[in-house]
Design an enzyme around this catalytic site. Structure first.
Site, PDB file in Angstrom:
ATOM      1  N   CYS A 148       0.794  -1.247  -0.096  1.00  0.00           N
ATOM      2  CA  CYS A 148       0.022  -0.108   0.040  1.00  0.00           C
ATOM      3  C   CYS A 148       0.781   1.080  -0.164  1.00  0.00           C
ATOM      4  O   CYS A 148       0.594   2.106  -0.641  1.00  0.00           O
ATOM      5  CB  CYS A 148      -0.940  -0.150   1.250  1.00  0.00           C
ATOM      6  SG  CYS A 148      -0.046   0.171   2.826  1.00  0.00           S
TER       7      CYS A 148
ATOM      8  N   HIS B  62      -1.743   1.708   7.138  1.00  0.00           N
ATOM      9  CA  HIS B  62      -2.179   1.891   5.771  1.00  0.00           C
ATOM     10  C   HIS B  62      -1.792   3.268   5.324  1.00  0.00           C
ATOM     11  O   HIS B  62      -2.050   4.066   6.080  1.00  0.00           O
ATOM     12  CB  HIS B  62      -3.566   1.320   5.544  1.00  0.00           C
ATOM     13  CG  HIS B  62      -4.139   1.462   4.192  1.00  0.00           C
ATOM     14  ND1 HIS B  62      -3.538   0.579   3.291  1.00  0.00           N
ATOM     15  CD2 HIS B  62      -5.049   1.904   3.565  1.00  0.00           C
ATOM     16  CE1 HIS B  62      -4.154   0.739   2.215  1.00  0.00           C
ATOM     17  NE2 HIS B  62      -5.056   1.450   2.090  1.00  0.00           N
TER      18      HIS B  62
ATOM     19  N   ASP C  29      -7.006   5.423  -3.101  1.00  0.00           N
ATOM     20  CA  ASP C  29      -6.362   4.323  -2.528  1.00  0.00           C
ATOM     21  C   ASP C  29      -6.333   3.314  -3.644  1.00  0.00           C
ATOM     22  O   ASP C  29      -7.194   2.517  -3.744  1.00  0.00           O
ATOM     23  CB  ASP C  29      -7.186   4.050  -1.170  1.00  0.00           C
ATOM     24  CG  ASP C  29      -6.598   2.754  -0.404  1.00  0.00           C
ATOM     25  OD1 ASP C  29      -5.426   2.501  -0.750  1.00  0.00           O
ATOM     26  OD2 ASP C  29      -6.847   2.205   0.411  1.00  0.00           O
TER      27      ASP C  29
END
Length: 155
Positions: A78, A117, A149
């Site tokens: 991520c 994250h 994202d």
């Protein structure tokens, strides 16, 4: 972090042509959607370096992310995926603020989760103040933040 980002190579990697000024300033929300979709289709979530304990610590510098994920054809986890997107969007004139977040997927309410994250808060490019604005009717309100994202596995 380096201010230089090879936007042409990134766009080639994700299969998109360089956007026109109209696409950047008039249709910024559509462009953001198209970039995120293309990024998600072509640059996978992967954490092989972490699992295999190689190339640690993982670098989050723009030039090293480009070498791995653009030139090298790899994916990333991520932080890598969203930072690569961050550098690309900034190169195109978007305002981008990386933010830490908690993953709540498949977790019961109230179960504390770490800030592990990375997501992006994105604002659309605006016409330069000194330039005449040849287009009108942008699809979004100037300064409206959007959550981006591309670094969540399985999405």
């Amino acid at each position: 972090m380096s201010d230089f980002f090879d936007i042409d190579s990134y766009l080639n990697r994700i299969g998109l042509p360089a956007p026109t000024d109209e696409q950047r300033y008039q249709d910024g929300l559509i462009l953001l959607r198209d970039i995120m979709a293309a990024h998600s289709r072509t640059i996978p979530f992967e954490n092989l370096d972490i699992v295999l304990k190689r190339n640690l610590p993982v670098s989050l510098e723009s030039m090293e992310l480009e070498a791995k994920m653009v030139a090298g054809g790899r994916g990333g986890y991520c932080f890598e995926n969203n930072l690569l997107l961050c550098f690309a969007l900034r190169a195109l004139g978007f305002g981008v603020t990386p933010m830490l977040a908690r993953v709540r997927w498949n977790k019961p309410p109230g179960d504390p989760q770490p800030l592990g994250h990375l997501v992006l808060l994105v604002t659309l490019p605006q016409w330069p103040v000194s330039a005449a604005t040849p287009f009108s009717g942008q699809l979004s309100v100037a300064g409206t933040p959007y959550l981006a994202d591309v670094g969540f596995a399985g999405t």
